[in-house]
Design a protein around this motif. Structure first.
Motif, PDB file in Angstrom:
ATOM      1  N   LYS A   1       0.841  -1.199   0.000  1.00 15.67           N
ATOM      2  CA  LYS A   1       0.000   0.000   0.000  1.00 15.67           C
ATOM      3  C   LYS A   1       0.879   1.254   0.000  1.00 15.67           C
ATOM      4  CE  LYS A   1      -3.618   2.507   2.444  1.00 15.67           C
ATOM      5  NZ  LYS A   1      -4.534   2.534   3.581  1.00 15.67           N
TER       6      LYS A   1
ATOM      7  N   VAL B   1       2.176   1.797  -3.454  1.00  4.27           N
ATOM      8  CA  VAL B   1       1.113   2.280  -4.342  1.00  4.27           C
ATOM      9  C   VAL B   1       0.851   3.761  -4.101  1.00  4.27           C
ATOM     10  CG1 VAL B   1      -1.371   2.124  -4.825  1.00  4.27           C
ATOM     11  CG2 VAL B   1       0.013   0.042  -4.711  1.00  4.27           C
TER      12      VAL B   1
ATOM     13  N   TYR C   1      -5.001   3.491  -9.050  1.00  3.85           N
ATOM     14  CA  TYR C   1      -4.693   2.559  -7.955  1.00  3.85           C
ATOM     15  C   TYR C   1      -4.954   3.193  -6.586  1.00  3.85           C
ATOM     16  CZ  TYR C   1      -2.760  -0.712 -11.288  1.00  3.85           C
ATOM     17  OH  TYR C   1      -2.629  -1.603 -12.321  1.00  3.85           O
ATOM     18  N   GLN C   2      -4.655   4.465  -6.437  1.00  4.84           N
ATOM     19  CA  GLN C   2      -4.870   5.128  -5.155  1.00  4.84           C
ATOM     20  C   GLN C   2      -6.354   5.392  -4.899  1.00  4.84           C
ATOM     21  OE1 GLN C   2      -2.275   8.539  -5.354  1.00  4.84           O
ATOM     22  NE2 GLN C   2      -0.486   7.237  -5.674  1.00  4.84           N
TER      23      GLN C   2
ATOM     24  N   TRP D   1      -8.184   1.943  -4.279  1.00 11.34           N
ATOM     25  CA  TRP D   1      -7.418   1.002  -3.465  1.00 11.34           C
ATOM     26  C   TRP D   1      -8.318   0.087  -2.638  1.00 11.34           C
ATOM     27  CZ3 TRP D   1      -3.150  -1.356  -3.639  1.00 11.34           C
ATOM     28  CH2 TRP D   1      -2.662  -2.047  -2.533  1.00 11.34           C
TER      29      TRP D   1
ATOM     30  N   GLN E   1      -7.323  -3.614  -3.581  1.00 12.01           N
ATOM     31  CA  GLN E   1      -6.147  -3.923  -2.771  1.00 12.01           C
ATOM     32  C   GLN E   1      -5.876  -5.420  -2.626  1.00 12.01           C
ATOM     33  OE1 GLN E   1      -6.331  -2.717   1.374  1.00 12.01           O
ATOM     34  NE2 GLN E   1      -8.566  -2.810   1.326  1.00 12.01           N
TER      35      GLN E   1
END
Length: 153
Positions: free
Chosen positions: A81, A84, A103-104, A107, A111
């Protein structure tokens, strides 16, 4: 000889004609093959190396067995994490079409799959197709470039 570029309406220009020696290539798959072979030859190293210990004598050993074990161990979900969220949100998307922003932002939804894929790589060495892919953009070195060596990558 016809122009090597497709119509100007496109956001990018396609190479539709390429000269290979005395041959004029118009088939898309042949053009791709010539370009791929050119850059594979350009970026492939010679496998015949002489071991003269020069590398060992010139480059210091900075990673000992303990550090190597630490950096190759399976990362935790928290470490993944953190990686990312260290991505630049405004970066260009990768070959998968997703940027750091995707991706953020998503998440919480992705994830589990992302962490599983990363941990699988560290435990098996298997990397999902295209995760390490790159796109090469060919830029003409001159106006009306018509051979692969007249493009820079």
């Amino acid at each position: 000889m016809p122009s090597i570029f497709a119509p100007e309406k496109l956001l990018y220009k396609l190479i539709i004609v390429l000269r290979d020696g005395d041959n004029v290539i118009t088939e898309t798959s042949e053009i791709a093959s010539i370009i791929v072979n050119h850059f594979q030859n350009l970026f492939t190293t010679n496998n015949v190396l002489q071991d003269n210990n020069l590398i060992d004598n010139v480059i210091p050993h900075l990673v000992d067995d303990q550090v190597n074990s630490m950096i190759t161990s399976i990362p935790s979900p928290e470490e993944i994490k953190k990686a990312v969220f260290s991505l630049n949100k405004d970066s260009a998307p990768g070959p998968d079409g997703f940027s750091g922003f995707f991706y953020q932002t998503y998440w919480e939804i992705i994830q589990k799959e992302v962490c599983n894929a990363v941990m699988e790589f560290f435990s098996t060495g298997f990397l999902l197709p295209n995760w390490n892919a790159n796109s090469i953009v060919l830029i003409p070195k001159m106006q009306h470039a018509d051979t692969v060596d007249q493009f820079r990558q």
